[in-house]
Design an enzyme around this catalytic site. Structure first.
Site, PDB file in Angstrom:
ATOM      1  N   ASP A 193     -37.499 -67.926-111.444  1.00  0.00           N
ATOM      2  CA  ASP A 193     -37.870 -66.544-111.142  1.00  0.00           C
ATOM      3  C   ASP A 193     -36.979 -65.950-110.057  1.00  0.00           C
ATOM      4  OD1 ASP A 193     -40.065 -67.108-112.868  1.00  0.00           O
ATOM      5  OD2 ASP A 193     -41.225 -67.840-111.168  1.00  0.00           O
ATOM      6  N   GLU A 215     -43.159 -59.173-118.560  1.00  0.00           N
ATOM      7  CA  GLU A 215     -43.360 -59.553-117.151  1.00  0.00           C
ATOM      8  C   GLU A 215     -42.056 -59.404-116.392  1.00  0.00           C
ATOM      9  OE1 GLU A 215     -45.060 -63.451-117.688  1.00  0.00           O
ATOM     10  OE2 GLU A 215     -43.159 -64.342-118.294  1.00  0.00           O
TER      11      GLU A 215
HETATM   12  C1  6LW Z   1     -43.783 -66.184-113.506  1.00  0.00           C
HETATM   13  C2  6LW Z   1     -43.504 -65.532-114.789  1.00  0.00           C
HETATM   14  C3  6LW Z   1     -42.747 -66.576-115.384  1.00  0.00           C
HETATM   15  O1  6LW Z   1     -44.663 -65.535-112.701  1.00  0.00           O
HETATM   16  O2  6LW Z   1     -43.289 -67.771-115.024  1.00  0.00           O
HETATM   17  O3  6LW Z   1     -40.653 -66.857-116.326  1.00  0.00           O
HETATM   18  C4  6LW Z   1     -44.234 -67.511-114.022  1.00  0.00           C
HETATM   19  N1  6LW Z   1     -41.653 -66.294-115.962  1.00  0.00           N
HETATM   20  O4  6LW Z   1     -42.764 -64.385-114.698  1.00  0.00           O
HETATM   21  C5  6LW Z   1     -44.238 -68.590-112.976  1.00  0.00           C
HETATM   22  O5  6LW Z   1     -42.935 -68.953-112.605  1.00  0.00           O
END
Ligand code: 6LW
Length: 507
Positions: A14, A173
């Site tokens: 991230d 996300e």
């Molecule tokens: C993070 C989400 C994700 O919050 O994994 O790759 C989660 N994405 O965006 C935890 O790292």
């Protein structure tokens, strides 16, 4: 200029990046590990030096009681007028927060909390306003939400509004907004953080939308490139260098292919990768090579020419302070870790807390940064009654680890190899040894297995005790969602021991 991915190895997912002058700053998720949110600095985007952590005081956060892969998720870092802001989520306590500092290498403020649900918070600073974005749900549908806030107090100035449902992939996300050529670009991760992961982009005339999708989405994904050793690329953040060139950092995993076998398991965790970004005439960006990330890449990098990464680590127990790379589990009890620079030793006071618990046992470790490494540790046991255990561990989380340790049972000292995988905890091998003295532990790791050896000094050579498959410590193999990667650590339970050596050498 050629460079090698990943740019930050070992569990560092991230990533978020910002630039202040000629320097780039990057932060990654830290979950149940402490100190919290490592911060790295670079001038050329390829060689990163860790300069600190964003949360280093117990008063800043509570991780005790957090489950494995709970704690701190997905930070964003931004720089504006001399101030650095980092926002992240403590999924185990109080949710989304912001910290700030003028000196990222020093202390950061206490967190302020923002009353907006969801994860992957981001800050967008524009014309004196601070927009706060995160994931959300509306009528059961995943979306991206935004409001305006005071970043120093967390106070909300507006209600939270939905700004996007993504571009059709599941789990929109990791939102970030950028103002580029007077348009607002919204970058998202879609597909989930596993093998369908990707980065999409949309744009609008206004921060709140409506957002129009790029024709070429996703602009980054390795999901259709099964021959590529790098998979799961997504969760990107963009940055412009001083020459006006654009770059994306994102997460990805290195799959430990052995020979020609296709394996969909990885154990080093999600790491940080770099891709050059070009803006096309139609005002949309393309990232990487046709949207893909490879191990060897090229780009007009800023700053000094890239140097090769070593991925090795040598603990300096003669230094007055332990090196920054060391992590603990949850909020540690610091008095149980006593460096003695004069003797060049680190003394660990083990408690009744074991490394099989989601607690803060006496455990101190570093990220495994390469598949092929040798770990060496030298230990002296000072006290030990029946039930004592101390040694080294290849540790994914409290339910997935392989341990090599000295123990005492019914008055007899033994060196044992134990494996914890799912709900199975077993002693895989055991050898009786004489009491006291120094003992050397060694873990030899390759893509397929960890091999465990020890030497009590009686023989000239290390004795091999057994081995365990890397697959047993893989992210996709865990029984509940997990997001971390293997650490190599020292630990002690129910005894006091001193370590005079701890190193990880890549071969
Ligand atoms: C993070 C989400 C994700 O919050 O994994 O790759 C989660 N994405 O965006 C935890 O790292």
């Amino acid at each position: 200029m050629k460079y090698t991915n990943p740019i930050i190895s070992g569990m560092n997912p991230d990533p978020s990046i910002c630039r202040a002058g000629n320097d780039f700053y990057l932060v990654t998720s830290s979950f149940e590990y402490y100190p919290v949110i490592p911060i790295y600095k670079s001038q050329n985007l390829v060689n990163w030096e860790q300069i600190g952590y964003c949360l280093t005081r117990d008063s800043q956060l509570k991780l005790n009681g957090c489950k494995a892969s709970g704690g701190i998720y997905a930070p964003t870092i931004r720089y504006e007028k001399g101030i650095f802001f980092v926002t992240a989520t403590n999924v185990s306590d109080r949710g989304n927060f912001i910290v700030h500092t003028e000196n990222p290498q020093g202390e950061w403020s206490d967190p302020v909390f923002v009353d907006q649900e969801g994860i992957d918070p981001s800050i967008f600073l524009d014309e004196g306003k601070t927009y706060f974005l995160s994931t959300g749900t509306e009528n059961g549908k995943n979306c991206i939400c935004m409001c305006e806030i005071n970043p120093f107090t967390g106070e909300k100035y507006t209600n939270t509004r939905v700004i996007s449902y993504g571009c059709g992939g599941r789990f929109p996300e990791a939102p970030h907004i950028y103002r580029i050529w007077n348009k607002y670009y919204l970058l998202l991760a879609e597909g989930g953080t596993e093998y369908a992961h990707s980065v999409t982009i949309q744009r609008s005339e206004h921060p709140y939308g409506p957002y129009e999708e790029a024709l070429g989405n996703p602009i980054l994904t390795n999901r259709n490139d099964s021959d590529n050793d790098i998979q799961c690329t997504g969760h990107g953040d963009l940055v412009e260098d001083v020459s006006g060139r654009w770059w994306m950092v994102c997460l990805g995993v290195r799959v430990p292919k052995y020979k020609d076998e296709q394996i969909m398991l990885h154990h080093l965790g999600r790491e940080t990768f770099l891709a050059p970004v070009c803006w096309k005439k139609d005002g949309w960006p393309s990232a990487g090579i046709d949207g893909r990330i490879y191990k060897e890449m090229e780009g007009d990098l800023p700053g000094p020419a890239p140097a090769a990464r070593t991925d090795s680590f040598y603990a300096d127990f003669h230094a007055p302070k332990l090196q920054m790379e060391f992590n603990y589990l949850r909020n540690p009890v610091f008095k149980n870790y006593q460096p003695d620079a004069g003797r060049g030793e680190l003394t660990l006071h083990g408690t009744e807390r074991t490394i099989n618990e989601a607690a803060s046992p006496t455990w101190i470790g570093i990220r495994q940064k390469a598949f092929q490494i040798v770990l060496n540790a030298k230990m002296r046991a000072e006290t030990g009654a029946d039930g004592m255990k101390a040694g080294v561990t290849a540790y994914y989380n409290h339910e997935y680890h392989y341990d090599l340790f000295l123990t005492r049972q019914a008055g007899q000292y033994k060196v044992q190899l134990a494996k914890h995988v799912h709900d199975i905890y077993m002693t895989a091998a055991s050898i009786d040894v004489e009491e006291g003295g120094e003992i050397e532990f060694q873990i030899r790791a390759d893509r397929k297995k960890y091999t465990f050896l020890f030497n009590t000094g009686i023989s000239e050579q290390f004795i091999e005790l057994g081995w365990g498959l890397t697959a047993g410590l893989s992210t996709a193999g865990t029984h509940s969602m997990s997001f971390t990667g293997v650490y190599l650590a020292l630990f002690a339970e129910n005894c006091t021991v001193s370590f005079s050596e701890f190193s990880m050498t890549r071969f």
